[in-house]
Design an enzyme around this catalytic site. Structure first.
Site, PDB file in Angstrom:
ATOM      1  N   ASP A 101       0.620  -0.925   0.036  1.00 36.98           N
ATOM      2  CA  ASP A 101      -0.474   0.197   0.007  1.00 36.98           C
ATOM      3  C   ASP A 101       0.546   1.335  -0.271  1.00 36.98           C
ATOM      4  OD1 ASP A 101      -2.277  -1.757   0.424  1.00 36.98           O
ATOM      5  OD2 ASP A 101      -2.363  -1.290   2.398  1.00 36.98           O
TER       6      ASP A 101
HETATM    7  N1  URA Z   1      -1.627  -5.872   4.209  1.00 37.94           N
HETATM    8  C1  URA Z   1      -1.896  -4.895   4.167  1.00 37.94           C
HETATM    9  O1  URA Z   1      -2.299  -4.260   4.848  1.00 37.94           O
HETATM   10  N2  URA Z   1      -1.430  -3.630   3.460  1.00 37.94           N
HETATM   11  C2  URA Z   1      -0.021  -3.672   2.663  1.00 37.94           C
HETATM   12  O2  URA Z   1       0.927  -3.190   2.108  1.00 37.94           O
HETATM   13  C3  URA Z   1       0.250  -4.906   2.316  1.00 37.94           C
HETATM   14  C4  URA Z   1      -0.149  -6.214   3.074  1.00 37.94           C
END
Ligand code: URA
Length: 257
Positions: A101
């Site tokens: 993310d």
């Molecule tokens: N899980 C998440 O919630 N975000 C990420 O960036 C990676 C795994």
């Protein structure tokens, strides 16, 4: 002779799964002829077009970056935000293997080798991903047990192989939990903790497969060694055995701007 989807993936154009979609959708031509059958064997030097782009073979490049916050895991962004490929100066058409993310930090691989990306992301290889999550609130023992037994996300059961409370801060009412998973679902870790009532306020991926960012500061990256690439090509059988021996034995060579 090699399978068409493998040759496309190896060219760096896209992953093997994506190549299969292109083939089935009639978007792939070999020597000018549309091929829709998966697994058609082709000469590796054949003239292949995908959606009218002629495939070119470029040298394979492999990078591990410690992704900073505020960077998109993508090769382009219509809102002009910073993208992770901006951090690695190369002419090769590298792309991220899986995604983190915008606000997640940590280990992220980039390559122009679709076959490598396919191995790392294919569910059958169960590549381990270790995350450290900061939770708003202090998780209880029975909630950790609930997560360990497995929870359902998008209709499939997720059983983390490890969930460990690492630190508790009673003053701020937060805690740090390490969790190891094998899938790569969207916002997976944040959604896992939501199922037991916690918001993740910070998330970092400490390890993916054999690759850790121990020696990389935020924004730093390094090339993978030929040995590391060979290990990935030997997945899944060799991973467990080699994880301790290799770790991240290479120091960063470049600092991303
Ligand atoms: N899980 C998440 O919630 N975000 C990420 O960036 C990676 C795994």
């Amino acid at each position: 002779m090699e399978r068409l989807q493998k040759v496309i993936a190896q060219s760096g154009f896209c992953s093997r799964r994506k190549a299969e979609e292109y083939i089935q959708a009639g978007k792939v031509k070999v020597e000018g002829k549309v091929i829709t059958e998966l697994g058609t064997k082709v000469d590796e030097k054949a003239r292949i077009e995908v959606e009218n782009h002629l495939l070119t073979r470029e040298e394979k490049e492999y990078y591990l970056i410690n992704k900073p916050r505020g960077v998109i895991t993508s090769t382009s962004d219509d809102k002009n935000r910073k993208i992770v490929t901006d951090l690695i100066p190369t002419e090769a058409r590298i792309y991220p293997v899986g995604r983190l993310d915008y606000d997640t930090t940590g280990a992220l691989l980039l390559t122009n080798d679709g076959e490598f990306a396919n191995i790392m992301t294919h569910p059958k290889n169960k590549v381990e991903k270790v995350y450290l999550a900061k939770l708003e609130g202090i998780i209880k023992g029975e909630q950790i047990q609930t997560l360990k037994k497995g929870i359902v996300l998008d209709g499939s059961k997720i059983v983390p192989s490890r969930v460990k409370l690492k630190k508790v801060n009673t003053e701020n009412n937060t805690c740090m939990v390490e969790i190891t998973i094998h899938e790569g679902k969207n916002h997976e870790v944040k959604r896992i903790f939501e199922t037991v009532g916690y918001r993740v306020s910070k998330l970092t991926r400490e390890r993916i497969g054999i690759f850790t960012v121990e020696h990389l500061k935020s924004g730093e990256y390094r090339k993978l060694t030929p040995k590391e690439v060979a290990i990935v090509y030997s997945y899944p059988k060799e991973e467990k055995k080699l994880i301790e021996n290799v770790g991240s034995d290479t120091k960063p060579v470049w600092i991303a701007k």
